[in-house]
Structure formats: C-alpha cells, structure tokens
Design an enzyme around this catalytic site. Structure first.
Site, PDB file in Angstrom:
ATOM      1  N   ASN A 106      -8.832  -1.698  -2.489  1.00 47.84           N
ATOM      2  CA  ASN A 106      -8.109  -0.870  -1.525  1.00 47.84           C
ATOM      3  C   ASN A 106      -8.860  -0.854  -0.193  1.00 47.84           C
ATOM      4  O   ASN A 106     -10.087  -0.708  -0.171  1.00 47.84           O
ATOM      5  CB  ASN A 106      -8.019   0.569  -2.054  1.00 47.84           C
ATOM      6  CG  ASN A 106      -7.544   1.552  -0.991  1.00 47.84           C
ATOM      7  OD1 ASN A 106      -6.364   1.582  -0.656  1.00 47.84           O
ATOM      8  ND2 ASN A 106      -8.459   2.351  -0.445  1.00 47.84           N
ATOM      9  N   GLU A 107      -8.145  -1.030   0.871  1.00 45.28           N
ATOM     10  CA  GLU A 107      -8.732  -0.974   2.222  1.00 45.28           C
ATOM     11  C   GLU A 107     -10.086  -1.693   2.253  1.00 45.28           C
ATOM     12  O   GLU A 107     -11.123  -1.124   2.605  1.00 45.28           O
ATOM     13  CB  GLU A 107      -8.838   0.476   2.727  1.00 45.28           C
ATOM     14  CG  GLU A 107      -7.462   1.101   2.906  1.00 45.28           C
ATOM     15  CD  GLU A 107      -7.416   2.400   3.713  1.00 45.28           C
ATOM     16  OE1 GLU A 107      -8.472   2.962   4.026  1.00 45.28           O
ATOM     17  OE2 GLU A 107      -6.288   2.837   4.028  1.00 45.28           O
ATOM     18  N   GLU A 113       0.448   2.992   1.488  1.00 46.01           N
ATOM     19  CA  GLU A 113       0.030   4.337   1.918  1.00 46.01           C
ATOM     20  C   GLU A 113       0.765   4.628   3.208  1.00 46.01           C
ATOM     21  O   GLU A 113       0.657   3.857   4.172  1.00 46.01           O
ATOM     22  CB  GLU A 113      -1.489   4.420   2.131  1.00 46.01           C
ATOM     23  CG  GLU A 113      -2.275   4.462   0.835  1.00 46.01           C
ATOM     24  CD  GLU A 113      -3.776   4.682   1.028  1.00 46.01           C
ATOM     25  OE1 GLU A 113      -4.188   5.341   2.002  1.00 46.01           O
ATOM     26  OE2 GLU A 113      -4.531   4.169   0.176  1.00 46.01           O
TER      27      GLU A 113
HETATM   28  O1  AHR Z   1      -4.916   8.828   1.461  1.00 47.45           O
HETATM   29  C1  AHR Z   1      -6.201   9.130   1.873  1.00 47.45           C
HETATM   30  C2  AHR Z   1      -7.032   7.896   2.178  1.00 47.45           C
HETATM   31  O2  AHR Z   1      -6.485   7.203   3.249  1.00 47.45           O
HETATM   32  C3  AHR Z   1      -7.099   6.850   1.100  1.00 47.45           C
HETATM   33  O3  AHR Z   1      -8.063   7.148   0.142  1.00 47.45           O
HETATM   34  C4  AHR Z   1      -7.468   5.624   1.843  1.00 47.45           C
HETATM   35  O4  AHR Z   1      -7.010   4.453   1.230  1.00 47.45           O
HETATM   36  C5  AHR Z   1      -6.867   5.850   3.216  1.00 47.45           C
HETATM   37  O5  AHR Z   1      -7.761   5.603   4.225  1.00 47.45           O
END
Ligand code: AHR
Length: 511
Positions: A192-193, A315
C-alpha cells in the site's frame, strides 16, 4: 410525518411549471460498461476505533453482537449491500505480520500502532476475524499484503493459509484455529502506498518488487485472485506509467488514492461549522477526481489497450482536521450534508469511467475519515454518507447510460462547478435509476430530462437534503439528515421534469 410534509412541499414546488434551466439527456440507446459493484467498496484499517469498537467488540461484550461483531453495524452494512471490504490497511498493512494475529487471542502479539496514534494493538481482530466478518456481511475480502517490510514468503504463506484446501500444514493450522474450509479470497493488495508509508520507494523499485512478490502469491488451480498493485498518489501519473510499463503483467488491477481536502495537509479545514466558501472548495476539489481518473486511464491505455488491468480508486473520501477533543491519531471527523454531496458527485464521476475504473474503497467504513457510521459504546448512528451509499446501491452491476448535461455554473469566490451533476444506471432489477445532485446551497434548479431510447410509465424517488450545509447526525439527533420520499418528478413518455431543491441529492427510479 416530517417526511410527508417535505414530500408534499416538493410536490407543490414542481406543480408550478418553471422553465427548465438544466437539461439532462440519458442516452439509453448507447449503454456503457457496467457499474461494477466493487465501486461501492469500503476500507477498514486498524486505525482509531475503526475496527476495535467500530466493528469488533468481542463475544463477551454487553453490546449486542454476532460472534463478537457489533450487530447494529453488521445490519447497517448489509442494508447497503457492501460488496468489498479492504483490510488491514492502509499504512498499517506494510507493518502487519499476519502470524501475530491468529490463534489464541490471549497469546497474540501486542504491538504499537506506529502510524495511528502510537497506541497498543492487541491483534484481537486478525485474519479469522476479518475473513469471517466479510463473509457475514456478504462482501468480498480485499486483503492488503505487507510488501514494504516483510519477505515474499510471508505474503505467499498468508495467501496459502487463507485459500488452501485441507492437506497442507498451513491449511491444517487454519483448521486447528477454527476454520476448515478455505475462505473465498478474491482480492489481494501487493503493498500500500509504496511511494510513502509503504516504503518510500521509487516507482522503478516498487515495480521490481511488485513483480517479485506477485510471483509467489498463488491460489488453488481454477480460482482467480485479483492482484492489486499499489497505486499512485492522486495525480502522480508517472507512478502508473512506470508500474504499467515495468510490471503490468504481474497484476490485475492498480490502485490510485485521492483524498478531498478543503485546504492543505497542514490545515485541512473543519468537518462542521464551515462557511459557503468551504462548501464550494470541497465540492470543487472532489471533482478533480474526474481528471485524475482520466489521466491514469490514458496512461493505462498505452500499455493495456484492451483494459485487462482495472484501475481501483482504493482510497477516496474527505479528510478534515480531526474533531476537537478526539485523539490526534484517530482521524475521527464529523460527516455532514457536504460529505453526502461529495459521495454523490464521486458516484456520478465513476459512471463516466466504468470501462477502466472497476473498483473503489471509501476511507473508511466506521469512525474514521468519511465514515458510514459512528459508534460510541453501545450507541451507533448512520452518517449522511451512509444514506448516499443506500440511495445509489441500485447502481451495483447495472448498465451505465451515459448522460449529457447542460446546466448553469455554481460559483463561490474562486470555486466554480456545474450546478447539477447526474448519472443514470439501469439496475440488474430492470429499474432505470437517475441520480441528481444540486450543489448550489441557495437556489433550487428546474431540470428537464430526456430519456433517449426508453420511456417510463412511473417515477418515484428519494431525496437527501437539510436546511444547513453542515447538517449532520448525532447520537442524540440521528435523523437530522436522512432520505425522504421525493414525489416531485413528473414523467410523460421520454420526458421527465422536476425541481431539485438547493443542496440536494435525488435518486429517481423509473419503471
Ligand atoms: O486512510 C488513512 C491513510 O491514508 C491510509 O492508511 C493510507 O493508505 C493513506 O495515506
């Protein structure tokens, strides 16, 4: 009673014919790809009370629960037909070690949640609890693996643990922990990210690691797992370009994250008590997602013209300053009528991109950011955003009918956007639904709709609005923003007319 009065008032408004300022053409004779139900996905991270308290209270809790899951929350999620739940993060995912959260809860590892408040995480909610929860809600599990700080075999073994039929040691261990049958794991995130909390990687390095980790993620023959590559931050199209070019064959989908922040990361703006400038800037900023999706889609078209790889907005949602008095790392923010419009505008935008955009996960499901509901002890309240998910749920897997809109511009200070936004989807139940949003908080808007290629015999609808732009639901006043019947639309063959009240969302059903 209140609903009835509102509905009657709306009927009176439309009874007096007004010259339509907005015209909407629904091109039913040019259907677009289906509105994938995964676009209604949710995201639940180990963050604040998003899981502990929000979903999970444990079997011994006095709060009514089903095997430890809050009954009120499970029932509410089932009502909106949640199709996908992404877990365990977010940033939490790339520090998560699944083995620490299986087996006897008393023996699970207690960790520090380094991302979200530096609080202890007792791992009471682990793989079994999540996978069973998704099953209970009737949602697909979208599990995000740890690519940032764990070796590939850890990811490979986790997937085997969840999906292997009885036979291997991992499957036997799963059975010993209470689950004989494998779960139906359908989506898996490869980190993730990775450009940020997932390891601060350059896209070239992330692409190499994605190829490597993906190689070892396997499910039993005949089963399909949608492998999701960690996607770009908002408009960073170079990330998508490099990932598609160097690793495009190693995944089935790639994410992109975009949060609607009224100001900036230092000072985001408050969730309630805002003025019209903040209303307009928030809605204008959420509309940026249209270009973001177009830009990433264009890059993907270069490498994947047949659209094998899906784009997932995994997201999205509003991010404000946390509510005063709440824990700084818990991202708890009120949810108002403005958030409802953010959701409906996003749903309209998704409809324009269904060929490539085939999933989205709002951040987050309970108690965190743009949540569906809030809990506090035994209390639970649904947010205005929840009701938009409810009003639009008929879009899930339906056929999109493109819409052409001529409307005026709504402006406040330097912020301008189309006054009316719309989308149209013929549901799997055969009902044609048209969702309409009037972003102007001061003026109602007459709308004339032409249904090209279909004619309806009857129209009904629901409306979500309130008297104040920051109207919101609280535990003491849970029905301040709830949908009401909308009886103000008239249909004659291919023509529909109605007047949208200021700051309102209307979902029409045409039969
Ligand atoms: O949703 C909160 C955060 O936002 C998540 O953990 C991350 O993936 C994003 O930066």
């Amino acid at each position: 009673m209140m609903f009835k009065q509102l509905a009657t008032a709306l009927a009176l408004v439309t009874a007096a014919p007004l010259a339509a300022q907005t015209t909407v053409t629904v091109e039913a004779d040019h259907p677009a790809p289906v509105y994938n139900k995964r676009l209604f996905g949710q995201f639940a991270e180990h963050l604040g009370t998003g899981i502990e308290d929000g979903i999970w209270v444990g079997k011994d809790s006095k709060i009514p629960n089903i095997d430890g899951y809050r009954k009120d929350v499970v029932d509410a999620l089932k009502e909106i037909h949640v199709p996908v739940i992404r877990w365990p993060g977010g940033c939490f995912a790339d520090e998560y070690h699944w083995r620490e959260a299986i087996g006897d809860p008393a023996k699970r590892k207690v960790k520090i949640n380094t991302h979200w408040g530096y609080v202890t995480e007792d791992n009471a909610f682990g793989t079994h609890e999540f996978m069973n929860f998704a099953e209970l809600v009737g949602a697909e599990p979208y599990v995000s693996g740890n690519l940032g700080s764990a070796p590939p075999y850890e990811m490979a073994e986790w997937v085997e643990y969840m999906t292997a039929p009885i036979g291997s040691s991992l499957a036997k261990e799963r059975a010993a922990n209470g689950r004989d049958k494998p779960w139906n794991l359908t989506m898996f995130g490869l980190g993730n990210e990775l450009w940020g909390c997932g390891g601060n990687m350059r896209p070239e390095y992330a692409a190499d690691l994605t190829r490597r980790y993906s190689t070892f993620v396997k499910v039993p023959a005949g089963e399909h797992l949608t492998k999701v590559a960690s996607g770009a931050n908002a408009d960073d199209t170079n990330w998508t370009d490099v990932m598609m070019k160097m690793a495009g064959n190693s995944f089935d989908a790639i994410g992109v994250h975009y949060y609607t922040i009224p100001y900036d990361w230092g000072h985001k703006g408050s969730a309630i008590g805002f003025d019209e400038d903040q209303w307009a800037r928030t809605l204008a900023k959420t509309e940026r997602v249209d270009k973001i999706i177009s830009d990433h889609s264009a890059i993907m078209d270069k490498y994947d013209p047949n659209k094998r790889v899906a784009l997932l907005l995994d997201e999205w949602g509003t991010w404000y300053d946390q509510d005063p008095g709440t824990h700084p790392g818990f991202l708890r923010q009120q949810n108002s009528l403005r958030d409802a419009l953010v959701a409906s505008l996003n749903f309209d935008i998704f409809a324009k991109h269904t060929a490539r955009l085939r999933g989205a996960n709002i951040a987050q499901m309970v108690n965190v950011l743009q949540a569906m509901m809030f809990t506090d002890g035994a209390k639970m309240v649904r947010t205005p955003t929840y009701y938009v998910f409810d009003m639009y749920k008929g879009y899930q897997d339906g056929v999109v009918y493109p819409v052409e809109i001529q409307t005026r511009t709504y402006s406040k200070n330097e912020w301008s956007l189309n006054d009316v936004s719309a989308s149209a989807v013929k549901g799997t139940d055969g009902v044609l639904r048209v969702g309409l949003t009037n972003v102007d908080p001061n003026k109602s808007e007459p709308v004339s709709i032409t249904l090209e290629g279909v004619s309806g015999r009857s129209v009904s609808g629901r409306i979500l609005t309130a008297s104040k732009i920051d109207a919101h639901n609280t535990f003491d006043n849970p029905d301040a923003v709830v949908p009401a019947p909308f009886n103000g639309a008239r249909i004659k063959g291919e023509k529909l007319t109605l007047t949208l009240p200021p700051k309102s969302i209307v979902m029409l059903e045409i039969r």
